[in-house]
Design an enzyme around this catalytic site. Structure first.
Site, PDB file in Angstrom:
ATOM      1  CG  HIS A 207      42.661  37.836  34.381  1.00  0.00           C
ATOM      2  ND1 HIS A 207      42.817  39.020  33.697  1.00  0.00           N
ATOM      3  CD2 HIS A 207      43.903  37.343  34.571  1.00  0.00           C
ATOM      4  CE1 HIS A 207      44.106  39.245  33.494  1.00  0.00           C
ATOM      5  NE2 HIS A 207      44.783  38.238  34.012  1.00  0.00           N
TER       6      HIS A 207
ATOM      7  CG  ASP B 169      40.019  40.534  34.176  1.00  0.00           C
ATOM      8  OD1 ASP B 169      40.763  40.451  35.171  1.00  0.00           O
ATOM      9  OD2 ASP B 169      40.435  40.655  33.014  1.00  0.00           O
TER      10      ASP B 169
ATOM     11  CB  CYS C  30      47.299  38.486  31.212  1.00  0.00           C
ATOM     12  SG  CYS C  30      46.158  37.140  30.955  1.00  0.00           S
TER      13      CYS C  30
END
Ligand SMILES: *[C@@H]1O[C@H](CO)[C@@H](O)[C@H](O)[C@H]1NC(C)=O
Ligand SMILES: *[C@@H]1O[C@H](CO)[C@@H](O)[C@H](O)[C@H]1NC(C)=O
Length: 282
Positions: free
Chosen positions: A248, A216, A159
């Site tokens: 995500h 995502d 991320c």
């Protein structure tokens, strides 16, 4: 032929019976990923930084082949505040790599649930930007190269951290050029990266691998396809894999009750290790 397939079948059964035994052998499988439990590493201080350090077991046959190489784990915004990041670092150590996780947030990562009242994501991301994060990563690289005599570094970024593994990819990386001669990594892996720009991708000077979630909002289909096109323009080897049934964050925090998500997390980890094995080992 019959004998050998019988033998490998028996070995498989044996491996299945002894949990984690494959992870200790040359051949790595999904059992290397431990999802829950107590982290095995420790936190140390270096200059202004805190590192979580996961040392590989010297008795593991994989470890010797990976001496001189290391994993610099660039976390999500939850950093050392969630056990999953430490356990995943332990998994890289189980794969034979010395692994460090720098605390990128000076002891104050985002809360595990960012929807808690009082937490302002916009403010958090504005405060933790390349100006403050890049020097911490450069310092982590120097620790590995100078204090630990590491010559080859692979950086998995998750991320938030995904963008930074691209920024430091090879000597030509956007941040590498600003941070001195040896402040770069040798192999790039990003899982569901956020805020990654085309400029950052185009500048890479190291092979790059991406693990993307099927769903995502921070790295959607359009962003992923755009990243693929930009990677194609770069001169570096690259790979992009999409994991069905995932969202995500899945490579760190998957819903373990969902077999597709659990498997996605495990496969995404093996994708990272295979990439590092390919590009870091002589
Ligand atoms: C440590 O932090 C201080 C203040 O934030 C900074 O001025 C200094 O450059 C840092 N030192 C290192 C080695 O990063
Ligand atoms: C969150 O932080 C931003 C930037 O500092 C600010 O503009 C905004 O008003 C804050 N939101 C809340 C709900 O406090």
């Amino acid at each position: 032929m019959r004998t050998s397939s019988f033998l490998s079948g028996a070995l498989l059964l044996l491996g299945g019976a002894i949990t984690g035994s494959h992870a200790q052998g040359e051949c790595l499988d999904k059992s290397a990923v431990v999802h829950t439990g107590t982290p095995a590493g420790k936190e140390i201080k270096y200059a202004n930084l805190t590192f979580y350090v996961a040392e590989p077991d010297p008795r593991n046959p994989r470890t010797k082949a990976r001496a001189g190489a290391a994993v610099l784990y660039l976390s999500d915004v939850f950093g050392l505040g969630i056990v999953e990041n430490k356990l995943l670092a332990d998994s890289f150590a189980r794969a034979g790599y010395l692994t460090i996780v720098p605390d990128l947030f000076d002891g104050s990562p985002a809360p595990g649930d960012i929807s808690v009242p009082g937490f302002n994501t916009t403010e958090f991301l504005a405060r933790h930007n390349p100006t403050t994060i890049d020097p911490k990563i450069a310092s982590s690289i120097r620790y590995l190269r100078r204090n630990r005599r590491i010559s080859r570094i692979g950086a998995p970024g998750y991320c938030f951290g995904g963008r930074y593994t691209f920024r430091f990819a090879g000597p030509s990386g956007v941040a590498s050029v600003q941070n001195g001669r040896d402040a770069y990594i040798d192999a790039t892996y990003a899982a569901h990266p956020s805020l990654l720009s085309a400029e950052e991708i185009l500048a890479i000077g190291a092979p790059a691998s991406i693990a993307a979630a099927a769903t995502d909002p921070l790295f959607d289909d359009d962003a992923r396809v755009a990243a693929e096109k930009t990677l194609k323009q770069s001169t570096q080897p690259y790979r992009v894999t999409v994991y069905s049934g995932t969202d995500h964050g899945f490579a760190v925090r998957a819903n373990l009750a969902d077999p597709e998500q659990k498997e996605g997390k495990e496969e995404a980890f093996l994708q990272a290790v295979a990439w590092f094995d390919r590009w870091l080992l002589a």
